[in-house]
Motif scaffolding. Sequence first.
Motif, PDB file in Angstrom:
ATOM      1  N   SER A 128       0.821  -1.218   0.000  1.00 54.73           N
ATOM      2  CA  SER A 128       0.000   0.000   0.000  1.00 54.73           C
ATOM      3  C   SER A 128       0.849   1.259   0.000  1.00 54.73           C
ATOM      4  CB  SER A 128      -0.933   0.000   1.214  1.00 54.73           C
ATOM      5  OG  SER A 128      -0.183  -0.018   2.418  1.00 54.73           O
ATOM      6  N   GLY A 159      -9.834  -3.850   0.496  1.00 58.72           N
ATOM      7  CA  GLY A 159      -9.071  -2.855   1.235  1.00 58.72           C
ATOM      8  C   GLY A 159      -8.699  -3.302   2.626  1.00 58.72           C
ATOM      9  N   CYS A 181      -0.549   4.421   2.932  1.00 65.30           N
ATOM     10  CA  CYS A 181      -1.193   4.246   1.623  1.00 65.30           C
ATOM     11  C   CYS A 181      -0.807   5.372   0.669  1.00 65.30           C
ATOM     12  CB  CYS A 181      -2.716   4.201   1.776  1.00 65.30           C
ATOM     13  SG  CYS A 181      -3.281   2.867   2.863  1.00 65.30           S
ATOM     14  N   LYS A 182      -0.345   5.009  -0.512  1.00 59.71           N
ATOM     15  CA  LYS A 182       0.127   5.998  -1.487  1.00 59.71           C
ATOM     16  C   LYS A 182      -1.050   6.605  -2.256  1.00 59.71           C
ATOM     17  CE  LYS A 182       1.553   2.014  -4.349  1.00 59.71           C
ATOM     18  NZ  LYS A 182       2.292   0.961  -3.667  1.00 59.71           N
ATOM     19  N   MET A 183      -2.016   7.135  -1.518  1.00 59.15           N
ATOM     20  CA  MET A 183      -3.235   7.666  -2.123  1.00 59.15           C
ATOM     21  C   MET A 183      -2.980   8.949  -2.914  1.00 59.15           C
ATOM     22  SD  MET A 183      -5.537   5.443  -1.109  1.00 59.15           S
ATOM     23  CE  MET A 183      -7.155   6.183  -1.149  1.00 59.15           C
ATOM     24  N   PRO A 205      -1.405   2.486  -9.032  1.00 56.95           N
ATOM     25  CA  PRO A 205      -2.442   1.546  -8.605  1.00 56.95           C
ATOM     26  C   PRO A 205      -1.864   0.507  -7.643  1.00 56.95           C
ATOM     27  CG  PRO A 205      -1.731   1.040 -10.836  1.00 56.95           C
ATOM     28  CD  PRO A 205      -1.023   2.299 -10.451  1.00 56.95           C
ATOM     29  N   ARG A 262      -6.844  -0.414  -3.620  1.00 59.66           N
ATOM     30  CA  ARG A 262      -6.928   1.053  -3.703  1.00 59.66           C
ATOM     31  C   ARG A 262      -8.356   1.529  -3.981  1.00 59.66           C
ATOM     32  NH1 ARG A 262      -2.937   5.580  -6.026  1.00 59.66           N
ATOM     33  NH2 ARG A 262      -4.409   7.315  -5.934  1.00 59.66           N
ATOM     34  N   GLU A 287     -10.458   4.278  -1.769  1.00 59.28           N
ATOM     35  CA  GLU A 287     -10.928   5.552  -2.316  1.00 59.28           C
ATOM     36  C   GLU A 287     -12.429   5.715  -2.083  1.00 59.28           C
ATOM     37  OE1 GLU A 287      -9.590   5.163  -6.340  1.00 59.28           O
ATOM     38  OE2 GLU A 287      -7.734   6.301  -5.970  1.00 59.28           O
TER      39      GLU A 287
END
Length: 902
Positions: free
Chosen positions: A566, A586, A770-772, A777, A781, A785
């Motif tokens: 993540s 998730g 988390c690399k939001m 991707p 993810r 979101e």
Amino acid sequence: MAFLGTAVRKVASCRPALSPLCRSATTSRRYSSSSEPTTEKSVPYENVLKVEEGGSGPTKPLPKSAEAVVIGGGSLGCQTVYHLAKMGMTNVVLLERDRLTAGTTWHTAGLLWQLRPSDVEVELLAHTRQVISHDLEQETGLETGWIQNGGLFIASNKQRLDEYKRLMSVIENCPVTGIQVSTDDMGVKRVKAVETLHGTIQTPVVVNCAGVWAAKLGEMAGVKVPLVAMHHAYVVTERIEGIQNMPNVRDHDASVYLRLQGDALSVGGYEQNPVFWDKVSDKFAFSLFDLDWDVFMQHIEGAINRVPALEQTGIKSTVCGPESFTADHKPLMGEAPEVRGFFLGCGFNSAVHGNVFLLLTQNPRTRTDTGVGCTWSEGGGDVGMMLGGGCGRELAHWIIHGRPEKDMYGYDIRRFHHSLTDNNKWIRERSHESYAKNYSVVFPFDEPLASRNMRTDPFHKVLTEQGCVFQERHGWERPGWFNQDGAAPVLDYDWYGAYDISKNQNYKYNELLGKEYTFDYPPHHHVIKNECLTCRHGVSVFNMSYFGKFYLTGPDAKKAADWLFSADVNKIPGSTVYTCMLNKRGGSEADLTVSRLEAGAANLPLAPEGNGDAYYLAIGGGVAEHNWNHIKTVLQDEGLNCQLTDYSEDMGMISIQGPKSREVLQEILDTDLSNEAFPFSTHKVCNAVGHKVRAMRLSFVGELGWELHIPKDSCLPVYQAVMAAGAKHSIINAGYRAIDSLSIEKGYRHWHADLRPDDTPLEAGLAFTCKMKSTIPFLGRASLEKQKAEGLRRRIVCFTIDEKVPMFGLEAIFRNGVPVGHLRRSDYGFFIDKQIGYGYIRNPDGGVVNADFIKSGKFTLERMGVVYEAKPHLKSPFDPSNNRVKGIYPDNYHNVYKANAQ
């Protein structure tokens, strides 16, 4: 007519000379049995269960293919097929060698108790109850025989009472002869077909619900199924006047249960000398063993003590059949690590015939036949009946969607390390202990005595000599805490004195465990306090060698790392990142650290060979097998060309933590340990007194510190150098009991405690993993979101209480007097001097749980019926600015500590 009281007196009087009543109870017979089942005249209820003899072939023609084949027609197999159909699978076959319920389900005691040791099991049981008491009757118009008569749990002492309080806040006659397995282009083994005497069914999914026959079925596909078969018995009394409204009773301390059966009682329990059934017969169906009264006598004594009228009550029938038991007394579920598409649904403390039958399933919504499916299913003793509905639904979801809806890790076959699942000594000893302790009080810090020292690291001997009291995790011996009164080694298993084996005498380790049999703070609470505060104020050494240590390499390694993790782990080489791995929903399948490595020549075990991207994964040892299989499954599903290699056994790992850690390590490492040269979350390969090690600046306790990952042969010299350099700083060894306290004080998560597959990082306060903000991707993810946009309906909260009362998890959380959740994990924080608990809360109105909702509420925690005021925290109450892990301490900190120590 035999009377219960007479039976007790006869068995007691027949020692040492055995009368005909007891003759079958020789030492060898009591330990192991290959006896054939009794003749038909000994089987009760034969008029109900026996059917007209027919042909020897299957009751329906076999289909050529199926979406899934379930093997075994007991409680769990039938429930799995039922739920697969309800979820829309239209071509499912259930195979049974003999007839439905022919193994154990037909003679189960049929009890559904509501107290279970986890929130998940309570939910599984509730679904079973819903299916049996309501859904089936509504869908079919047929009565299930559900009787609502209540249950009574008897507490004979305060400890048992405390435990109870804590728990409150289908084609037949069609044998399977083989499982076809194919290997795909990536070398992955997958289920291809099921072979029977009457034809072959092509299918990508097989579900093994075969009970005591599950191991045999597993062998057909090359799958290890770690369970054993034992005799388990109960007796049915003659009519007892006035008993019709009696609740079902469990007296755990007498190891006996009493179940209302019409106007009679069923009496049974769990003993310490059960009989193993080693030569499992394929011809066992609707059959029983002769009851061994010498083994069963203890249950009669307990029953008469609770219901004196039983002493003069006749015995109508005896029921002694096989049940399957696992190493931790929990079922085996999920997809097998060895073969994709081979699912397990067995080990439910009972067994069904390993026979196969085809079941024509009906869609419950339309009442129309939807096809056939195939399963080898285990039946239901108490656990199979109690959890069958809930587990059947979860297993169906697992098959269709790839993961269950609930946190089923406690039942997942991947909870056991692959080196143990075919180790007969481990399976047999652990299964015996789980059987013998089935009715024992479940204390928070208990440890097994069976099959210990299976996996030890290079530090094991020296730490034992220094008083280490070990815990067992995943087969590993890991330090729990350090006894100040000398060594307490773990000895060979004594089978609790059963089978004429002498019990271990003057067993110090067992005595120390016994002192922890309490729901209060243990007698050595002050020892753990000292380990914690020495780490906070000075320096401590933690042996963490049991950690899983994997390398991820290959042409698609970077692509795999982006998708699996993540967090963004593709920083510059030399970086280390704390991250989660998620499922499609998730949910958090794991938390771990991932270190990006420099390209170059191999320096195994410290570095793999490769010119491309390479990553070093360090994972909690207790869940390493689960992590390994999750990664492998994702790589296979995504078709990624990567190699995952395991070096867990080849390296040790010690963590040196505390304000003085830099001063200690700077004496033995040949690299600059300053903040500028060696910042937090970085790693280097360096020399430690002439030995290569990988040093990582990380902390799981919230202090300045480093982990040293050390090749096995270099472990002891490096450890000895650390202890010598730390002597002037009063360095000490510390264990995982201290880590538990220190980590909860800092607010760090423990996977499968306050972070589970049904918890998202957003709910768990781990959004930073988390690399939001990137466009990269990653698995899960989309679900995150969506959750972020809708707002959190549940989230984790830290609570502290001022009263000095121990809590361990499952304590109810109230907001303004309304229940909103329960604690997942709790421990004492010695630095802040408070009890700390973490739990997930919901808004009872179904709304968003945000900071205002938390700040505006008045919270209380309920422990054993007593309510305590609790203070909620949005951040950790200890070092919320993270200064200490950065090496930032007050200028006079060390002087103050030294003065206090003096």
